[in-house]
Write a protein that holds these residues in place. Sequence first.
Motif, PDB file in Angstrom:
ATOM      1  N   SER A   1       0.858  -1.197   0.000  1.00  0.00           N
ATOM      2  CA  SER A   1       0.000   0.000   0.000  1.00  0.00           C
ATOM      3  C   SER A   1       0.888   1.239   0.000  1.00  0.00           C
ATOM      4  N   PHE A   2       0.341   2.333  -0.506  1.00  0.00           N
ATOM      5  CA  PHE A   2       1.074   3.591  -0.493  1.00  0.00           C
ATOM      6  C   PHE A   2       0.127   4.764  -0.668  1.00  0.00           C
ATOM      7  N   THR A   3       0.638   5.927  -0.315  1.00  0.00           N
ATOM      8  CA  THR A   3      -0.096   7.178  -0.459  1.00  0.00           C
ATOM      9  C   THR A   3       0.829   8.183  -1.135  1.00  0.00           C
ATOM     10  N   PHE A   4       0.268   8.929  -2.073  1.00  0.00           N
ATOM     11  CA  PHE A   4       1.051   9.955  -2.761  1.00  0.00           C
ATOM     12  C   PHE A   4       0.190  11.186  -2.988  1.00  0.00           C
ATOM     13  N   ALA A   5       0.856  12.303  -3.154  1.00  0.00           N
ATOM     14  CA  ALA A   5       0.166  13.544  -3.505  1.00  0.00           C
ATOM     15  C   ALA A   5       0.000  13.543  -5.024  1.00  0.00           C
ATOM     16  N   SER A   6      -1.225  13.641  -5.472  1.00  0.00           N
ATOM     17  CA  SER A   6      -1.468  13.599  -6.918  1.00  0.00           C
ATOM     18  C   SER A   6      -1.022  14.899  -7.565  1.00  0.00           C
ATOM     19  N   TYR A   7      -0.603  14.776  -8.816  1.00  0.00           N
ATOM     20  CA  TYR A   7      -0.245  15.975  -9.581  1.00  0.00           C
ATOM     21  C   TYR A   7      -0.309  15.645 -11.066  1.00  0.00           C
ATOM     22  N   SER A   8      -1.035  16.454 -11.805  1.00  0.00           N
ATOM     23  CA  SER A   8      -1.095  16.343 -13.257  1.00  0.00           C
ATOM     24  C   SER A   8      -0.315  17.506 -13.848  1.00  0.00           C
ATOM     25  N   LYS A   9       0.807  17.195 -14.473  1.00  0.00           N
ATOM     26  CA  LYS A   9       1.630  18.248 -15.090  1.00  0.00           C
ATOM     27  C   LYS A   9       0.897  18.890 -16.258  1.00  0.00           C
ATOM     28  N   THR A  10       0.164  18.107 -17.045  1.00  0.00           N
ATOM     29  CA  THR A  10      -0.532  18.660 -18.205  1.00  0.00           C
ATOM     30  C   THR A  10      -1.666  19.603 -17.802  1.00  0.00           C
ATOM     31  N   LYS A  11      -2.342  19.284 -16.698  1.00  0.00           N
ATOM     32  CA  LYS A  11      -3.447  20.133 -16.234  1.00  0.00           C
ATOM     33  C   LYS A  11      -3.005  21.123 -15.156  1.00  0.00           C
ATOM     34  N   ASP A  12      -1.795  20.899 -14.595  1.00  0.00           N
ATOM     35  CA  ASP A  12      -1.284  21.688 -13.480  1.00  0.00           C
ATOM     36  C   ASP A  12      -2.288  21.717 -12.325  1.00  0.00           C
ATOM     37  N   THR A  13      -2.790  20.505 -11.991  1.00  0.00           N
ATOM     38  CA  THR A  13      -3.764  20.377 -10.918  1.00  0.00           C
ATOM     39  C   THR A  13      -3.411  19.187 -10.022  1.00  0.00           C
ATOM     40  N   SER A  14      -4.045  19.152  -8.853  1.00  0.00           N
ATOM     41  CA  SER A  14      -3.905  18.040  -7.926  1.00  0.00           C
ATOM     42  C   SER A  14      -5.289  17.634  -7.433  1.00  0.00           C
ATOM     43  N   ASP A  15      -5.463  16.342  -7.208  1.00  0.00           N
ATOM     44  CA  ASP A  15      -6.693  15.842  -6.587  1.00  0.00           C
ATOM     45  C   ASP A  15      -6.439  15.500  -5.124  1.00  0.00           C
ATOM     46  N   GLY A  16      -5.380  16.061  -4.548  1.00  0.00           N
ATOM     47  CA  GLY A  16      -5.046  15.802  -3.147  1.00  0.00           C
ATOM     48  C   GLY A  16      -4.252  14.512  -3.000  1.00  0.00           C
ATOM     49  N   ASN A  17      -4.254  13.991  -1.790  1.00  0.00           N
ATOM     50  CA  ASN A  17      -3.530  12.754  -1.520  1.00  0.00           C
ATOM     51  C   ASN A  17      -4.356  11.555  -1.960  1.00  0.00           C
ATOM     52  N   ILE A  18      -3.690  10.602  -2.593  1.00  0.00           N
ATOM     53  CA  ILE A  18      -4.333   9.392  -3.096  1.00  0.00           C
ATOM     54  C   ILE A  18      -3.768   8.201  -2.326  1.00  0.00           C
ATOM     55  N   HIS A  19      -4.644   7.381  -1.758  1.00  0.00           N
ATOM     56  CA  HIS A  19      -4.209   6.165  -1.070  1.00  0.00           C
ATOM     57  C   HIS A  19      -4.563   4.963  -1.934  1.00  0.00           C
ATOM     58  N   VAL A  20      -3.586   4.098  -2.138  1.00  0.00           N
ATOM     59  CA  VAL A  20      -3.777   2.873  -2.904  1.00  0.00           C
ATOM     60  C   VAL A  20      -3.557   1.710  -1.934  1.00  0.00           C
TER      61      VAL A  20
END
Length: 90
Positions: free
Chosen positions: A21-40
Amino acid sequence: MTVYEAIKQMRDLSKKGEPFSFTFASYSKTKDTSDGNIHVSRALLRKRDSDANNQYADCQESYTNLDTGEPRRFWQCCLLVFNGQTLTIS
């Protein structure tokens, strides 16, 4: 544990077919946006993309979310938690 130590462990576990399992801060370079932290909850790393297919291959990890079956990517520098352990950059 550092981000790079965690990625090495992720690779080792993935080779054995053992989910993590892991958690990361989302980031889209093409959109320059984040959906916050994502837990998988359950994932395995996939083979890294070649530079020809992804100009950011050296900075991203490809994984499969085993709960959804989706192939996804995350930026290495955005990795926050691995198997419940908070990570550091260095």
